[in-house]
Design a protein around this motif. Structure first.
Motif, short mmCIF file in Angstrom:
data_model
loop_
_atom_site.label_atom_id
_atom_site.label_comp_id
_atom_site.label_asym_id
_atom_site.label_seq_id
_atom_site.Cartn_x
_atom_site.Cartn_y
_atom_site.Cartn_z
N PHE A 922 0.85 -1.27 -0.14
CA PHE A 922 -0.13 0.19 0.19
C PHE A 922 0.71 1.52 0.07
CE2 PHE A 922 -2.39 -2.98 2.38
CZ PHE A 922 -3.52 -3.35 1.81
N LYS A 923 2.09 0.99 -0.65
CA LYS A 923 2.99 2.40 -0.28
C LYS A 923 2.52 3.35 -1.38
CE LYS A 923 8.24 3.40 -0.82
NZ LYS A 923 9.63 3.63 -0.94
N GLU A 924 2.57 3.40 -2.20
CA GLU A 924 1.42 4.74 -2.92
C GLU A 924 0.61 4.80 -2.14
OE1 GLU A 924 0.49 5.57 -7.76
OE2 GLU A 924 0.86 3.49 -7.53
N GLU A 925 -0.47 4.13 -2.07
CA GLU A 925 -1.74 5.00 -1.82
C GLU A 925 -0.92 5.66 0.13
OE1 GLU A 925 -4.90 2.27 -0.49
OE2 GLU A 925 -5.20 1.77 -2.58
N ILE A 926 -0.08 4.96 0.65
CA ILE A 926 0.10 5.74 2.39
C ILE A 926 0.86 7.14 1.70
CG2 ILE A 926 1.53 5.52 3.72
CD1 ILE A 926 0.91 1.75 3.90
N SER A 927 1.76 6.96 1.17
CA SER A 927 1.99 8.04 0.56
C SER A 927 1.79 9.27 0.02
CB SER A 927 3.92 8.15 -0.24
OG SER A 927 2.71 8.21 -2.02
N ARG A 928 0.13 9.06 -0.04
CA ARG A 928 -0.37 10.33 -0.38
C ARG A 928 -1.08 10.67 0.48
NH1 ARG A 928 -3.12 7.51 -6.68
NH2 ARG A 928 -0.89 7.95 -7.76
N VAL A 929 -1.30 9.85 0.71
CA VAL A 929 -2.31 10.07 2.28
C VAL A 929 -1.66 10.85 3.29
CG1 VAL A 929 -3.87 9.75 4.59
CG2 VAL A 929 -4.04 8.68 2.21
N LEU A 930 -0.31 10.81 3.33
CA LEU A 930 0.93 11.61 3.99
C LEU A 930 1.15 13.33 3.17
CD1 LEU A 930 3.92 11.16 5.63
CD2 LEU A 930 4.70 10.81 3.68
N ASN A 931 1.42 13.08 1.66
CA ASN A 931 1.01 14.28 1.11
C ASN A 931 0.26 15.40 1.88
OD1 ASN A 931 3.97 13.96 -0.08
ND2 ASN A 931 3.20 13.28 -1.56
N ILE A 932 -1.15 14.80 2.15
CA ILE A 932 -2.41 15.62 1.76
C ILE A 932 -2.03 15.48 3.47
CG2 ILE A 932 -4.45 14.88 2.62
CD1 ILE A 932 -4.70 13.20 -0.02
N GLY A 933 -1.50 14.70 4.40
CA GLY A 933 -1.02 15.14 6.16
C GLY A 933 -0.56 16.79 6.44
N LEU A 934 0.28 16.59 5.02
CA LEU A 934 1.41 17.48 5.22
C LEU A 934 1.23 19.13 4.69
CD1 LEU A 934 5.09 16.08 3.94
CD2 LEU A 934 4.41 17.00 6.40
N LEU A 935 -0.15 18.55 3.48
CA LEU A 935 -0.54 20.04 2.79
C LEU A 935 -1.74 20.83 4.11
CD1 LEU A 935 -1.11 20.84 0.39
CD2 LEU A 935 -2.88 19.72 0.15
N CYS A 936 -1.99 19.57 4.54
CA CYS A 936 -2.91 20.40 6.19
C CYS A 936 -2.01 20.69 7.29
CB CYS A 936 -3.90 19.04 6.49
SG CYS A 936 -5.25 18.72 5.76
N THR A 937 -0.66 20.80 7.58
CA THR A 937 -0.32 21.17 8.47
C THR A 937 1.23 22.26 7.88
OG1 THR A 937 1.09 19.08 7.71
CG2 THR A 937 -1.10 19.13 9.78
N SER A 938 0.39 22.70 6.42
CA SER A 938 1.10 24.25 6.25
C SER A 938 1.72 25.31 7.00
CB SER A 938 1.02 24.60 5.08
OG SER A 938 1.48 25.89 4.77
N ASP A 939 2.41 25.93 7.55
CA ASP A 939 2.60 26.62 8.22
C ASP A 939 1.99 27.87 8.03
OD1 ASP A 939 4.47 25.45 10.60
OD2 ASP A 939 6.24 26.16 9.14
N LEU A 940 1.56 28.09 6.89
CA LEU A 940 0.70 29.56 6.15
C LEU A 940 -1.26 28.64 6.69
CD1 LEU A 940 2.50 31.10 3.61
CD2 LEU A 940 2.33 31.73 5.85
N PRO A 941 -1.87 29.35 7.24
CA PRO A 941 -2.89 28.45 7.40
C PRO A 941 -3.65 28.43 5.67
CG PRO A 941 -3.17 30.23 9.50
CD PRO A 941 -1.22 30.22 8.25
N ILE A 942 -3.56 29.53 4.64
CA ILE A 942 -3.91 29.90 3.89
C ILE A 942 -3.37 28.69 2.66
CG2 ILE A 942 -2.17 31.61 2.96
CD1 ILE A 942 -4.52 33.31 1.61
N ASN A 943 -2.23 28.44 2.94
CA ASN A 943 -1.70 27.63 2.03
C ASN A 943 -2.79 25.78 2.26
OD1 ASN A 943 -0.32 28.86 1.22
ND2 ASN A 943 1.66 27.69 1.78
N ARG A 944 -3.60 25.48 3.75
CA ARG A 944 -4.50 24.89 3.85
C ARG A 944 -5.76 24.58 3.00
NH1 ARG A 944 -4.29 26.22 10.50
NH2 ARG A 944 -1.51 26.35 10.30
N PRO A 945 -5.92 22.85 2.03
CA PRO A 945 -7.12 23.29 1.18
C PRO A 945 -8.33 22.82 2.70
CG PRO A 945 -6.49 21.55 2.18
CD PRO A 945 -5.45 22.52 2.36
#
Length: 987
Positions: A922-945
């Protein structure tokens, strides 16, 4: 000494490599380079001039540029780079440089450009930077610099660009920055400065071309001294608390390309003289308190983007706006505009986003909106538009979202509109549209919402509708639809809401409805449906709204319906017969079954014939009274025992007679039954707010009961105490919301000294317990992925579907509970807050809420609350699901989980952060969820979807989260489309 040491360790270095190469080798030794970016820095070369990232002067062959951007390097700032005496350009952009920026940076004596953006540098800004006399360009964006801007920064001699965007700077924006007379760009946006006015001294920066002070907590009026900034190209004071009028002197900025003043408290009208701004392309004054007409002279400019939404503008939209050859974005929603829309709109412009919702526009929809075939979003909600939907929109394949709800549109829908290939939402509710649903609707493969209620649609529902794999909601109530429900509807596995009440549908319900595993609402009331109610309805796991009233259903009420936890339950006015299931044979369900003469149960008034039989039996009961006299002694014993128990309850502060029960569902139990279960043997958890008991009721159902510790205090940042209103917040929040992924609050019980909250029981406990206990191995990746989507949908409901919206404020894995099938529910709303009008700004809290490791950076520093805080916390939960790690762990040192993940990936690669318990397939799926998690935790609030977008990304595993970038003259401004507001938001 250093050279001697290098000679002793590596004598061959001194024999071949010049001195500048030795310095750079020292730089290399001090950095982690997991990708081998510096691998060709060969110590046997004569000079470093051919090394990656290194440039030399063509005459002197001395190093003048070090560009190590995007190299995935980590470690402290390598001060040895400043030993390169002719170095004029230095960039470590987008790496993982950490630690502080040392005062010795001033040793880079000939430096002209310093770029350290997007790193992890902490601490104060070095006050020695201005000692570099030739420094012209400084970019420190996206780090963690904190504290005040040093006083010495007013002494830069040749500085032209200063960018410290998205850090943690505090204090005020200092007036001494007005002393940097050479400055052309000042970018200080998204820092938690103290509330303060715009320093008037900034008006001394007469060479300034870009002023970017977005989200800097500015207050007061825009100072008149800024009128001296005649060279401004980009003027951005958005997302502050500025008040007063837009100054008239702004029309003197003859070079201006972009003006952004959105989300302030500005008043008055748009100033006279806008026609002078011939270079203006982007004008955004949305989310203020502006009024008056939209000036003709503004609309006559060749604008590309015009945003005036959420103000109080009145009058007509000037027809000249349609003549702009550049217009791609026109958003005027939530004003008081009227008249007709310009007939030429879209014909001369590459229109992409068009939103005039919540106004009083009348007349026809312009025929040529999609003339240039790039239109994506059309939002016309809540106006008085009439006539037919233009045929041209039916050929507009670029459309992704159409909302025309609550107008006066009539006639048939263009056939092509039903089948647009990229359309995700078609909302035509509340009009006078006629005709039927076209069979070609099956071609709308991306359609998730089909909302056509309150029209005059006729004909049958086409079988082809069942081919829409992405359909989540189908609302077609209050129409004239006929025929039976197509059997193909059971193929809609994503369906969450089916509302077809008040039509003329007939026939039986289709077979196979047990496949509707995500169905939350089924409303087929007031039709002509017949046959038996399928027992399979009782197997739908998240159904909580069932209304089949006003039909011709016959037979018994299926016993299986007792499995449902229903908020709305109505089977009245049908032809049902027989005995009610035991759970529903109670007085509080009476209204659910009225109008079924042959239906019987132990409810007064439901079955007259049975009540007559009971009256005859009452005589026998009277004669039997004498027999019961022998039981008096036994009853006396029972009475004594009951009194004894009552005494114990009083002693515990839980006297039953004083309990006040507030229920939010139709209950099959009383408060007394709950109280009897509050025994220490039944405790299943204990936390900061109280104990949690498992209560097994007489009907075999289990509930969870939270007994609050009592009124507590939280620290108020203003120095006092703030009462903890967790009970009131929980009741206020959960008592009014209904969603399959929000834990159900059955009822609350309260006395003066004790408060109880009764929830549905979640047998698998919390996600945090399972992830971080010995049971962690039970959660494989498919389970974790499902939990992520479930919890995301719950938060999306709070943010986007509740009116007003709700911020949870304590999203964490321990507040995500799991049912018997590991379905997730968001729980614990003790610190939740209702936010009126998301997008209007942020609500400041006086009390810190949240849990360590989950708190968004800007919330911890500013206490300003909006939905972006929840999104950050949810991102941490996603990282927990991927890594199996706690949000705070001693192994991380001073880092939290977010920083640990970023650093570890940079230094050691992706495999080192993925939980070893997860299957590598499941590595590919896991890495994509990881990327979404990093997007959500962006330091700038406006960068978060938005939360809605997060759920879509999780479901689709698409790369669509990457921002669409729109080139603006003066700067690149990334944009992404935000479903939560139907708007395009700036990243």
């Amino acid at each position: 000494m250093i050279l001697l040491l290098l000679f002793l360790i590596c004598p061959h270095l001194v024999l071949s490599l010049n001195q500048e190469g030795l310095y750079l080798q020292h730089v290399k030794l001090g950095l982690d380079d997991p990708d081998g970016f510096l691998s060709n820095w060969n110590d046997r070369d004569d000079s470093p001039c051919n090394w990656t990232g290194i440039s030399c002067d063509s005459l002197t062959h001395s190093v003048n540029s070090v560009d190590l951007s995007n190299a995935n390097l980590a470690g402290p700032f390598p001060i040895y780079v400043c030993y390169l005496h002719n170095l004029s350009y230095l960039s470590f952009n987008n790496n993982s440089i950490n630690g502080t920026l040392p005062l010795e940076i001033s040793k880079c004596g000939n430096l002209e450009t310093l770029i350290l953006a997007q790193n992890f540098i902490v601490g104060s800004l070095p006050g020695s930077l201005p000692e570099i006399p030739s420094l012209r360009f400084v970019d420190l964006l996206g780090n963690n610099f904190s504290g005040d801007i040093p006083v010495s920064f007013g002494g830069f001699r040749q500085l032209e660009v200063l960018s410290i965007v998205g850090n943690l700077l505090s204090g005020n924006i200092p007036s001494f920055l007005g002393n940097i007379s050479s400055l052309k760009q000042l970018n200080l946006s998204y820092n938690p400065f103290l509330p303060s006015p715009v320093p008037p001294e900034l008006g001394n920066l007469t060479n300034l071309e870009i002023m970017w002070l977005t989200g800097c907590n500015l207050v007061g009026k825009i100072p008149d001294s800024l009128s001296k900034l005649k060279n401004l190209v980009d003027f951005d004071l958005a997302l502050n608390s500025l008040e007063g009028p837009i100054p008239e002197w702004i029309t003197g900025f003859s070079s201006i390309v972009q003006i952004e003043l959105y989300n302030n408290s500005l008043t008055g009208g748009i100033p006279v003289g806008m026609s002078k701004l011939t270079r203006l392309r982007n004008f955004d004054v949305s989310m203020n308190q502006l009024e008056g007409p939209i000036p003709e002279e503004l609309c006559s400019l060749p604008l590309g983007s015009l945003n005036l939404y959420e103000n109080q503008f009145q009058g007509a939209l000037p027809a000249s706006i349609a003549l702009s050859p550049n217009l791609f974005e026109l958003r005027l929603f939530n004003n008081r505009l009227n008249g007709t829309l310009p007939s030429e709109l879209g014909k001369n412009s590459p229109l992409v986003w068009f939103d005039v919702s919540d106004n009083q526009f009348s007349g026809d929809i312009p025929e040529g909106l999609c003339e240039n075939a790039v239109l994506e979003v059309v939002l016309l909600l809540n106006n008085m538009l009439k006539g037919a939907i233009p045929e041209g929109l039916g050929n507009c394949e670029s459309l992704t979202r159409i909302r025309m709800r609550d107008n006066r549109l009539s006639g048939p829908v263009p056939e092509g509109l039903w089948s647009l290939p990229y359309l995700s939402l078609l909302d035509l509710m509340g009009n006078n549209l006629t005709g039927g649903i076209a069979k070609n609707v099956s071609s709308a493969s991306e359609l998730s919402g089909l909302l056509i209620s309150r029209n005059r649609f006729t004909g049958s529902i086409p079988e082809e509708l069942g081919q829409l794999d992405s359909l989540v909601e189908f609302s077609g109530s209050d129409n004239l639809l006929t025929g039976s429900l197509p059997g193909t509807l059971v193929n809609l596995a994503q369906l969450g809401r089916l509302d077809l009440h008040n039509n003329k549908l007939s026939g039986e319900l289709p077979q196979g409805i047990q496949s509707w595993k995500k169905l939350n609402e089924l409303n087929l009331a007031s039709n002509e449906l017949s046959g038996e109610i399928p027992a399979e309805l009782g197997s739908l796991p998240v159904l909580n709204y069932l209304d089949l009233s006003g039909n011709y259903f016959s037979g018994k009420v299926p016993l299986e319906l007792q499995n449902l936890k229903l908020n709305k339950f109505n089977l009245s006015n049908n032809h049902l017969s027989g005995d009610l299931p035991p759970l529903y044979a109670k007085e509080n369900y009476k209204d659910s079954f009225l109008g079924n003469p042959r239906l019987c149960g132990d409810i007064i008034g439901l079955c007259p014939s049975r009540e007559k039989a009971k009256s005859k039996g009452s005589m026998w009961l009277f004669r039997s009274i004498f027999i019961l006299a022998g039981l008096v002694f036994f009853l006396g014993v029972v009475w004594f025992y009951w009194k004894y128990r009552s005494y114990k309850k009083v002693k515990k502060g839980s006297e039953k007679s004083k309990w006040i029960l507030t229920s939010f569902y139709k209950l099959g139990f009383s408060e007394y039954e709950i109280l009897d279960c509050l025994d220490e043997d039944n405790v299943i958890g204990s936390g900061a707010s109280g104990k949690v008991y498992k209560a097994v009721l007489s009907n075999g159902e289990a509930v969870a009961v939270k007994k609050l510790w009592g009124v507590s205090k939280k620290v108020d940042l203003n120095g006092g105490d703030a009462p903890d209103d967790g009970f009131d917040a929980e009741v206020e929040t959960l008592g009014k919301i209904r969603h399959k992924n929000i834990v159900r609050l059955w009822c609350s019980c309260a006395t003066r000294d004790c408060k109880l909250l009764v929830y549905e029981y979640m047998p698998n406990g919390s996600l945090g317990d399972l992830l971080h206990s010995t049971k962690g191995g039970l959660l494989d990746w498919p389970m974790r992925y499902k939990i992520a989507i479930d919890a995301g949908e719950g938060l999306s409901y709070l943010h986007h579907d509740c009116v007003p919206s709700i911020v949870h404020r304590d999203v964490k894995s321990n507040n995500i509970l799991l049912d018997e099938e590991y379905g997730a529910r968001v729980a614990d709303f003790g610190v939740a807050k209702v936010i009126e009008g998301f997008g209007k700004g942020q609500k400041s809290m006086s009390v810190i809420a949240g849990s360590c490791g989950y708190i968004a950076p800007e919330y911890a520093y500013t206490l300003r609350v909006n939905e972006k805080s929840d999104i950050y916390s949810f991102g941490v939960v996603l990282l927990e699901l991927v890594t199996g790690r706690l949000p705070i762990d001693p192994e991380f040192g001073e880092k939290d989980l977010v920083k640990w993940v970023c650093t570890t990936i940079d230094q050691k690669g992706l495999d080192q952060v993925i939980d070893s318990n997860l299957d590598s397939c499941f590595k590919e799926e896991i890495s994509r969820v990881l990327n979404i998690g990093l997007l959500c935790t962006s330091d700038l609030p406006i960068n978060r979807p938005s939360m809605r977008r997060v759920v879509q990304m999780l479901q689709e595993f698409s790369v669509e989260h990457k921002a669409k970038t729109v080139k603006k003259e003066g700067k690149l401004s990334p944009y992404y489309y935000d479903d939560s507001t139907d708007q395009v938001s700036t990243v």
